[in-house]
Design a protein around this motif. Structure first.
Motif, PDB file in Angstrom:
ATOM      1  N   TYR A 533       0.824  -1.212   0.000  1.00  0.00           N
ATOM      2  CA  TYR A 533       0.000   0.000   0.000  1.00  0.00           C
ATOM      3  C   TYR A 533       0.864   1.271   0.000  1.00  0.00           C
ATOM      4  CZ  TYR A 533      -3.386   3.416   1.794  1.00  0.00           C
ATOM      5  OH  TYR A 533      -4.172   4.529   1.976  1.00  0.00           O
ATOM      6  N   SER A 564      -9.244   4.390  -5.084  1.00  0.00           N
ATOM      7  CA  SER A 564     -10.452   3.876  -4.415  1.00  0.00           C
ATOM      8  C   SER A 564     -10.462   2.343  -4.410  1.00  0.00           C
ATOM      9  CB  SER A 564     -11.711   4.439  -5.073  1.00  0.00           C
ATOM     10  OG  SER A 564     -11.821   4.024  -6.413  1.00  0.00           O
ATOM     11  N   GLY A 567      -8.039   1.213  -1.750  1.00  0.00           N
ATOM     12  CA  GLY A 567      -8.679   1.429  -0.445  1.00  0.00           C
ATOM     13  C   GLY A 567      -9.650   0.314  -0.114  1.00  0.00           C
ATOM     14  N   PHE A 575      -6.585   1.873   5.264  1.00  0.00           N
ATOM     15  CA  PHE A 575      -6.844   3.048   4.408  1.00  0.00           C
ATOM     16  C   PHE A 575      -7.164   4.298   5.222  1.00  0.00           C
ATOM     17  CE2 PHE A 575      -9.824   5.424   1.512  1.00  0.00           C
ATOM     18  CZ  PHE A 575      -8.869   5.779   0.570  1.00  0.00           C
ATOM     19  N   ALA A 579      -7.642   8.272   4.345  1.00  0.00           N
ATOM     20  CA  ALA A 579      -9.020   8.488   3.878  1.00  0.00           C
ATOM     21  C   ALA A 579      -9.376   9.964   3.840  1.00  0.00           C
ATOM     22  CB  ALA A 579      -9.995   7.730   4.775  1.00  0.00           C
TER      23      ALA A 579
END
Length: 1104
Positions: A533, A564, A567, A575, A579
């Protein structure tokens, strides 16, 4: 006179290039009364002194006026005026010197005549018929042309006299097609003959009678093509599409002519493609007829030859903007034809015909042949699916070699083939090569990653990334994980390099695709993407923050999509720190939303991204709705531009302008402009997503969404796939929106339902597409279940009854038609596959009829039976022993519902279904057995005293089915479990029908039920009854059976046959707790369980 002169000036201004002048003139024209318009327009057409373009304009306007406003204007005219118009038109055709104007006036005459044919087929303009016959036999070529033109335009002109004039019509057409001196008469006669055939497509006797005109039509096709006129060829394509059987007597000649024209490079590309279209259309509309003709084999090399028609382009590799395929090019036309033909004729015929050709092309030193060979492989995958799947290993191994081809466009084609096959053969493609001994899966990923490193050919790099997207989005997660680390590291390196290139050179094509590749990998890997990530998110956020230039809109949109999706993949916990920042970026884009152009690609990406954020944040997303909903509703409210056009208007419109056309017959077409429809469909899906995720949190918006969605159900003409998506979504949204609205109380809910209900019922009656129809029916059933008794009034019931009766009658009629097709001389196994597909479609609609009846019975109980009686004989017909198994299954399911929800009154129909139910218990079809067994269970539980003898009689059969040697094999297990459950229900609710003490030990040995979760709950309920009442047979001497009972419970929990929300889970947990306190017995029970079972017992104790 002055008024007429003013009108001439107005006509001239209607053609002005100046928009303002033209608009003012249109407004002025619209204010003129219809009768006056007709007078002025006719005068203009007849005025010899009038300029030709003004006369042409007048003729076009008069035809349109008669086409669109006939009923409003013509009947209000005096009889003298009507007669004068008819006379004027005929006189004008006879005296007009200009061929163009004469043709336009003939169009007006045809339009007027079309409107003067009454409902009984009486032609109220018999003088025109006389004029037609006189003109065809005239020495004046112009008059002969006009007569044929009228007949071409309105072949139904003879109305109910057609049979009477049949020989005269045939003689007229033959005579004109044999006119040696005037080629234009031969051409027009051929078009008129084709038009007549098309207007009588359903009349087999007429088609046979006119079959000897076909050689003349084919001759005219050949001649006219070499005169630069493809109108007759277009007519031949229409015949192939609408009346293919007409071509049967001369099919060989039709194929040979089409192949000859297709191969002739002196003709235009469009003509050659039209000639190919005849063959391809026939492969779709009359595949069985075509499979018998050897000439079809010759069409394959023809398509492949077209695919080689490529131009050298030095700048191709470096192009940074992807242009849409040039659909007029021979290469694209050939590829499309091959795809359609493979789907039409089937792989059994096509693959052997094409395989050797492709192999030869792939070995050709000329790159164009290798390119065409690879594109051909991509094209036939769908149609030759079954046959290619068997040799997929060798195909893919061979394909991978071309990723190293010296020519970039061949490498591009190799990536294209891999990507296409990854989709066409998913997930087999990904699974088949996962065996470590044949690690082609690894080689596919490696080959694509290697090709993505081809820095000198960005276009190839981008296509390799696109193929990787295809591969990963259909790849099962477990198969991707072993390659994830290597895959992600490669993608990261390429992304960083391409980001630098964007900053330094402004190139973005490869970066756009790489970003989507990352999104696709994350979407498949889900939580396994968490370690990567932080590798990607900073760069992706950087792109969204800085890629604000107009040319980077697509990149920015794709990056928003990627963020998105990542996420959603990694989940809320990972996330959440980002966010807030991501939401701010999205909100900033959202506030600029109103400044975005309608075709901005960011719009649809934004809309989808918001919905994903809603899934990630759940209820916390509610705060953003005020910002999100405005633009979303605006996009979802896009109204497609539609038009009803006749053949003349069609000539001025192009599919290239974004228009798609549906032929309605009778020289008319329905046009729809597809711009914005994709965004509309996406926006509608996102509204459904919000309703599903936020439930009562979405209540503020339910009213406006309902007002948007309901009218969509009334949009009937939708050959467009995007619009069908919006319609399906509209149907899906209805029960969800009712769920959201519940929080506002029953009155608000009822108001909303009333707004939906009529439209849903009408849509069930009128919707032509079976996929959309099934969704609407499913949605309607859900709504009734949700609203309950009282939601339908008498008018609703009356309309619904008529519609359902129609659906059932149509079901039987379609079956008869399919049986008739099986007697057809062209019937073969390919046709049988098509018929079975049609049958499955029909049965699916039958299941939805059953769903609706289920919801009505469960809501209204016995009071609905008088209404149901109008359908009763049709349902009885379904359960006849001679019907196909699916009919019997669903017929029994409907009677099961009648017994379950409408007893004891249901017994008055018992003689109509009990015998069928009894026979079905040992039917060869497991689905039928299952429906019958379920029926016995509900008779025992709900049927009442009257069904007692049947339960007694059915019990031995049920036991026999359960104890048969193959009862537990995969295809039988669901039916068997329903039998076990039914035996349990008989013992529980009708113990007098069974020797309970004898059957109970056997029944216990058959538990738990693992497949049918609903029936499993019933068996556990009964088991709890037996244990709680200390049944000695179930518990055994000194509780000896308890370890076995523990095992049954543990298996049930482990297989999720018992869930914590089920009432019986508490009862089962109590049984376990009681044993827990008994020391040795507890140990004895637990030690008999394996690790999974022990965990299941612990889970049950923790949650129940």
């Amino acid at each position: 006179m002055a008024e007429q002169q003013q009108f001439y000036i107005l006509l001239g201004n209607l053609m002005s290039p100046d928009n303002d002048i033209r608009k003012q003139s249109e407004e002025a024209y619209d204010t003129i009364p219809g009768q006056t318009k007709i007078t002025f327009l006719l005068q203009a057409i007849r005025d010899a002194a009038c300029a030709e373009e003004v006369k042409t304009m007048a003729a076009v306007l008069l035809r349109r006026l008669l086409s669109s406003s006939f009923e409003e204007i013509y009947p209000g005219l005096t009889v003298d005026m009507q007669t004068a118009i008819k006379t004027e038109l005929v006189t004008s055709i006879q005296t007009e010197a200009s061929p163009n104007i004469r043709k336009k006036v003939a169009d007006i005459a045809a339009e007027l005549c079309r409107n003067l044919l009454d409902d009984d087929g009486n032609n109220q303009w018999p003088e025109l018929l006389k004029f037609l016959f006189d003109s065809v036999n005239s020495d004046n070529v112009g008059l002969r042309e006009a007569a044929l033109h009228i007949f071409w335009n309105f072949p139904g002109i003879f109305g109910n006299q057609q049979q009477h004039y049949m020989e005269v019509i045939k003689r007229m057409l033959v005579q004109c097609m044999q006119d040696q001196e005037n080629p234009q008469i031969r051409t027009l006669a051929a078009r008129a003959a084709a038009s007549f055939v098309l207007s009588n497509e359903g009349n087999a006797a007429l088609l046979k009678h006119f079959s000897d005109l076909l050689p003349g039509i084919l001759q005219a096709v050949n001649e006219s093509c070499y005169q630069g006129d493809d109108s007759v060829l277009k007519s031949l394509v229409e015949i192939a599409d609408t009346a293919p059987k007409y071509l049967r007597p001369n099919l060989e000649a039709t194929l040979q002519l089409s192949l000859k024209l297709c191969a002739d490079t002196t003709l235009t590309n469009m003509q050659r493609q039209l000639a190919l279209e005849v063959i391809v259309t026939l492969s779709e509309t009359a595949a069985a007829m075509l499979r018998k003709h050897t000439a079809i084999v010759a069409s394959i090399p023809q398509m492949l030859a077209m695919m080689v028609d490529l131009e050298e382009d030095e700048d191709w590799s470096m192009a940074d903007e992807l242009e849409d395929d040039d659909f007029d090019s021979n290469a694209v036309a050939g590829e499309s034809a091959l795809d359609r033909m493979a789907c039409g004729l089937g792989g059994k015929m096509v693959l052997p015909m094409i395989k050797q050709h492709i192999m030869t092309m792939l070995q050709n030193p000329d790159w164009k042949y290798r390119h065409a060979g690879l594109m051909a492989l991509s094209a036939i995958g769908e149609g030759c699916h079954q046959q290619m799947e068997a040799i997929l290993n060798e195909i893919v191994s061979f394909l991978l070699l071309f990723c190293q081809d010296p020519h970039p466009r061949v490498r591009y084609a190799a990536c294209n083939a891999i990507g296409q096959m990854a989709t066409d053969f998913a997930p087999t493609f990904q699974k088949k090569f996962h065996d470590k001994k044949v690690p082609v899966s690894n080689r596919v990923i490696s080959a694509l990653l290697q090709t993505m490193e081809d820095q000198t050919n960005p276009r190839v790099q981008a296509h390799a990334a696109a193929a990787l997207i295809n591969f990963t989005e259909d790849c099962p997660k477990s198969l991707l994980i072993p390659y994830l680390d290597s895959l992600v590291q490669h993608l990261h390196v390429i992304m960083v390099a391409k980001l630098q290139e964007l900053i330094q050179k402004g190139t973005k094509l490869v970066l756009e695709q790489v970003v989507t590749s990352i999104a696709s990998v994350a979407d498949t890997a889900e939580e396994k993407f968490v370690p990567y990530y932080d590798l990607f998110m900073p760069s992706l956020k950087h792109i969204v923050e800085n890629a604000v230039q107009k040319e980077l809109r697509l990149l920015r949109g794709k990056t928003i999509e990627c963020i998105s999706l990542i996420g959603l993949a990694v989940g809320k916990d990972k996330f959440m720190p980002d966010a807030s920042a991501v939401m701010q970026l999205l909100l900033k884009t959202q506030t600029d939303f109103n400044d975005l152009e309608d075709d901005d690609p960011q719009i649809s990406y934004m809309i989808s991204a918001w919905a994903r954020m809603c899934k990630i944040l759940g209820k916390e997303f509610q705060q953003y709705l005020p910002v999100v909903m405005g633009p979303l509703m605006k996009t979802a409210s896009i109204k497609p531009e539609v038009a009803l056009l006749d053949t003349q208007d069609m000539e001025n419109m192009s599919e290239d302008d974004g228009w798609e056309f549906v032929n309605l017959g009778d020289q008319q077409s329905f046009g729809i402009k597809t711009a914005g429809l994709e965004e509309k469909a996406t926006a509608c899906q996102m509204l459904v997503c919000y309703a599903k995720e936020l439930k009562e949190g979405f209540v503020e918006y339910t009213e406006q969404v309902v007002k948007l969605m309901v009218p969509l159900l009334k949009f009937y003409f939708h050959d467009d796939i995007l619009l069908m998506g919006a319609l399906t979504t509209s149907a899906e949204s209805m029960p969800l929106l009712l769920e959201c609205a519940r929080v506002r109380g029953p009155d608000y809910l009822t108001q909303m339902w009333h707004f939906m209900c009529d439209a849903l019922i009408k849509a069930i009656g009128t919707e032509p597409d079976s996929d959309v129809l099934s969704e609407i029916m499913h949605s309607f059933a859900k709504c009734i279940e949700l609203m309950g008794e009282g939601c339908l009034n008498n008018e609703h019931f009356e309309e619904l009854g008529g519609i359902l009766k129609g659906k059932l009658e149509e079901h039987f009629k379609n079956q008869e038609l399919r049986q008739a097709k099986r007697q057809d001389e062209d019937y073969d196994e390919g046709m049988e596959e098509t018929l079975q597909d049609e049958d499955e479609n029909d049965v699916y609609i039958l299941t939805k009829v059953s769903d609706i009846l289920h919801s009505v019975f469960s809501s209204y109980k016995e009071q609905v039976l008088p209404w149901f009686e109008q359908l009763l004989q049709l349902i009885v017909q379904l359960v006849c022993p001679s019907r196909p198994w699916a009919d019997r299954q669903w017929g029994l399911c409907i009677f099961d519902d009648v017994v379950e929800h409408c007893s004891p009154s249901s017994f008055k129909y018992a003689e109509l279904f009990l015998r069928a139910m009894a026979l079905s218990l040992c039917d060869t079809s497991p689905e039928v057995r299952q429906a019958a067994a379920y029926g016995v269970g509900v008779m025992a539980q709900y049927g009442g005293e009257n069904y007692r003898p049947f339960c007694t009689e059915a019990l031995p059969t049920l036991l026999g089915v359960i104890q048969s040697p193959d009862s537990k094999v995969k295809e039988n297990v669901n039916a068997t479990e329903n039998c076990i459950s039914a035996v349990g229900k008989v013992m529980r609710f009708r113990p007098e029908c069974a020797n309970v003490n004898e059957i109970l030990p056997h029944w216990l040995s058959w538990l738990p039920l693992n497949e049918d979760k609903e029936e499993a709950v019933h068996t556990f309920d009964f088991l709890c009854d037996l244990i709680e009442s200390n049944n000695p047979i179930v518990l055994g001497p000194d509780n000896a059976n308890l370890p076995k009972i523990f095992q049954i419970i543990a298996e049930g929990v482990a297989n999720e046959s018992v869930k914590s929300e089920d009432a019986c889970s508490k009862r089962l947990a109590n049984v376990i707790r009681q044993v827990q306190g008994s020391g040795g017995l507890w140990t004895q029970c637990v030690t008999m369980l394996n690790e999974t079972q022990q965990k299941a017992i612990q889970d049950l104790l923790n949650t129940a």
